[in-house]
Write a protein that holds these residues in place. Structure first.
Motif, PDB file in Angstrom:
ATOM      1  N   ILE A 101      80.060  -9.566  41.256  1.00 56.58           N
ATOM      2  CA  ILE A 101      79.903 -10.385  42.261  1.00 56.58           C
ATOM      3  C   ILE A 101      78.610  -9.629  43.271  1.00 56.58           C
ATOM      4  CG2 ILE A 101      81.003 -11.015  44.398  1.00 56.58           C
ATOM      5  CD1 ILE A 101      83.568 -10.955  42.687  1.00 56.58           C
ATOM      6  N   SER A 134      83.887 -17.456  31.235  1.00 53.10           N
ATOM      7  CA  SER A 134      83.640 -18.228  32.050  1.00 53.10           C
ATOM      8  C   SER A 134      83.317 -19.653  31.606  1.00 53.10           C
ATOM      9  CB  SER A 134      82.255 -17.881  33.013  1.00 53.10           C
ATOM     10  OG  SER A 134      82.326 -18.617  33.985  1.00 53.10           O
ATOM     11  N   TRP A 190      79.338 -21.877  39.488  1.00 51.45           N
ATOM     12  CA  TRP A 190      78.787 -20.764  38.750  1.00 51.45           C
ATOM     13  C   TRP A 190      77.383 -20.651  38.531  1.00 51.45           C
ATOM     14  CZ3 TRP A 190      83.010 -18.402  39.695  1.00 51.45           C
ATOM     15  CH2 TRP A 190      84.454 -18.790  39.604  1.00 51.45           C
ATOM     16  N   THR A 213      74.856 -20.665  45.401  1.00 52.66           N
ATOM     17  CA  THR A 213      75.985 -19.678  45.454  1.00 52.66           C
ATOM     18  C   THR A 213      75.509 -18.359  45.037  1.00 52.66           C
ATOM     19  OG1 THR A 213      76.540 -20.170  43.182  1.00 52.66           O
ATOM     20  CG2 THR A 213      77.773 -21.513  44.601  1.00 52.66           C
ATOM     21  N   SER A 242      77.813 -13.042  44.965  1.00 56.07           N
ATOM     22  CA  SER A 242      77.232 -14.007  44.297  1.00 56.07           C
ATOM     23  C   SER A 242      78.266 -14.432  43.275  1.00 56.07           C
ATOM     24  CB  SER A 242      75.972 -13.831  43.662  1.00 56.07           C
ATOM     25  OG  SER A 242      75.526 -14.767  42.748  1.00 56.07           O
ATOM     26  N   LEU A 243      78.490 -15.809  43.318  1.00 51.82           N
ATOM     27  CA  LEU A 243      79.513 -16.531  42.276  1.00 51.82           C
ATOM     28  C   LEU A 243      78.507 -17.195  41.053  1.00 51.82           C
ATOM     29  CD1 LEU A 243      82.157 -18.267  44.236  1.00 51.82           C
ATOM     30  CD2 LEU A 243      82.199 -16.181  42.998  1.00 51.82           C
ATOM     31  N   ASN A 244      76.853 -17.277  41.508  1.00 52.07           N
ATOM     32  CA  ASN A 244      76.065 -17.613  40.343  1.00 52.07           C
ATOM     33  C   ASN A 244      75.753 -16.162  39.586  1.00 52.07           C
ATOM     34  OD1 ASN A 244      73.647 -17.432  38.976  1.00 52.07           O
ATOM     35  ND2 ASN A 244      72.953 -19.406  40.073  1.00 52.07           N
ATOM     36  N   PHE A 245      76.581 -15.533  38.848  1.00 49.54           N
ATOM     37  CA  PHE A 245      76.548 -14.370  38.363  1.00 49.54           C
ATOM     38  C   PHE A 245      75.603 -13.608  37.777  1.00 49.54           C
ATOM     39  CE2 PHE A 245      81.310 -15.489  37.782  1.00 49.54           C
ATOM     40  CZ  PHE A 245      81.573 -14.948  39.101  1.00 49.54           C
TER      41      PHE A 245
END
Length: 235
Positions: free
Chosen positions: A148, A159, A171, A176, A181-184
């Motif tokens: 994250i 995922s 994602w 994001t 970050s949720l855009n990993f």
């Protein structure tokens, strides 16, 4: 099966096991390093030895049978010679990220756990043609926090798999990405955002399916995820 009135069902249409790659951190901020890791990944061995005849090979975030599955997207794994070629081109340009003509990398996974350790070892056996692989074994909650906050290079992950893929936008969208970050993979693509938003408002099922098939192709071209298997769930 059914024994004494109990039933057990298996489902492998939701969520994918993968290697997650941080495109904002060296060496994987360079697409060549991401390509080399994909080419060197021993996916056939992974599916055979760790899938144990149950888990299906994954080439994208959609499983065969899904209307969004793109049969033309086939991952470029199990190509060690290509990995060596790409690493040989990368290392002279970025020598600080290489040693002995191989790319230096850290692979993170949750532990202590025998299964994740064996998975890491199997992957490293393939990657070592083009990479010097170091392991970072941490408790699962620490590993999640590292992803994250972007404090990782590549790692074990699972995922996607939403019944309606619009619920997986979180994602993938540029919005994001942040300190948390949720855009990993921390990869922003405005064209991909536009495609996701168009799919979200498209009511025609065939047109919507075409858009998500295009998404699978874009994800492959960016080398952000190395899909391994479609996760098997028992219930």
């Amino acid at each position: 099966n059914n024994e004494a009135g109990a039933q057990n069902a298996l489902d492998n249409t939701g969520s994918e096991q993968m290697v997650l790659i941080n495109s904002a951190a060296p060496p994987f901020d360079d697409i060549r390093a991401r390509q080399a890791l994909t080419f060197a990944t021993p996916q056939n061995n992974y599916v055979t030895l760790l899938g144990v005849g149950v888990a299906r090979r994954a080439d994208s975030m959609f499983a065969p049978g899904s209307p969004y599955y793109n049969p033309d997207v086939i991952q470029e794994t199990d190509q060690p010679d290509r990995a060596v070629e790409v690493a040989a081109a990368y290392c002279p340009d970025v020598p600080d990220n290489c040693s002995d003509d191989k790319i230096d990398m850290i692979y993170g996974f949750a532990g202590p756990d025998l299964a994740t350790t064996r998975e890491a070892e199997l992957l490293a056996e393939g990657w070592e043609v083009a990479f010097n692989v170091s392991f970072e074994e941490v408790a699962q909650d620490t590993g999640i926090n590292n992803v994250i906050f972007g404090l990782y290079q590549a790692g074990d992950w699972r995922s996607f798999g939403a019944v309606d893929p619009v619920n997986d936008n979180v994602w993938l969208m540029c919005r994001t990405i942040g300190p948390l970050s949720l855009n990993f993979p921390r990869f922003c693509d405005k064209d991909r955002d536009a495609l996701l938003l168009e799919a979200q408002i498209t009511e025609d099922p065939a047109a919507r399916a075409t858009l998500y098939q295009e998404l699978s192709a874009k994800l492959q071209q960016d080398y952000l995820y190395i899909f391994e298997t479609h996760t098997v769930w028992g219930f």
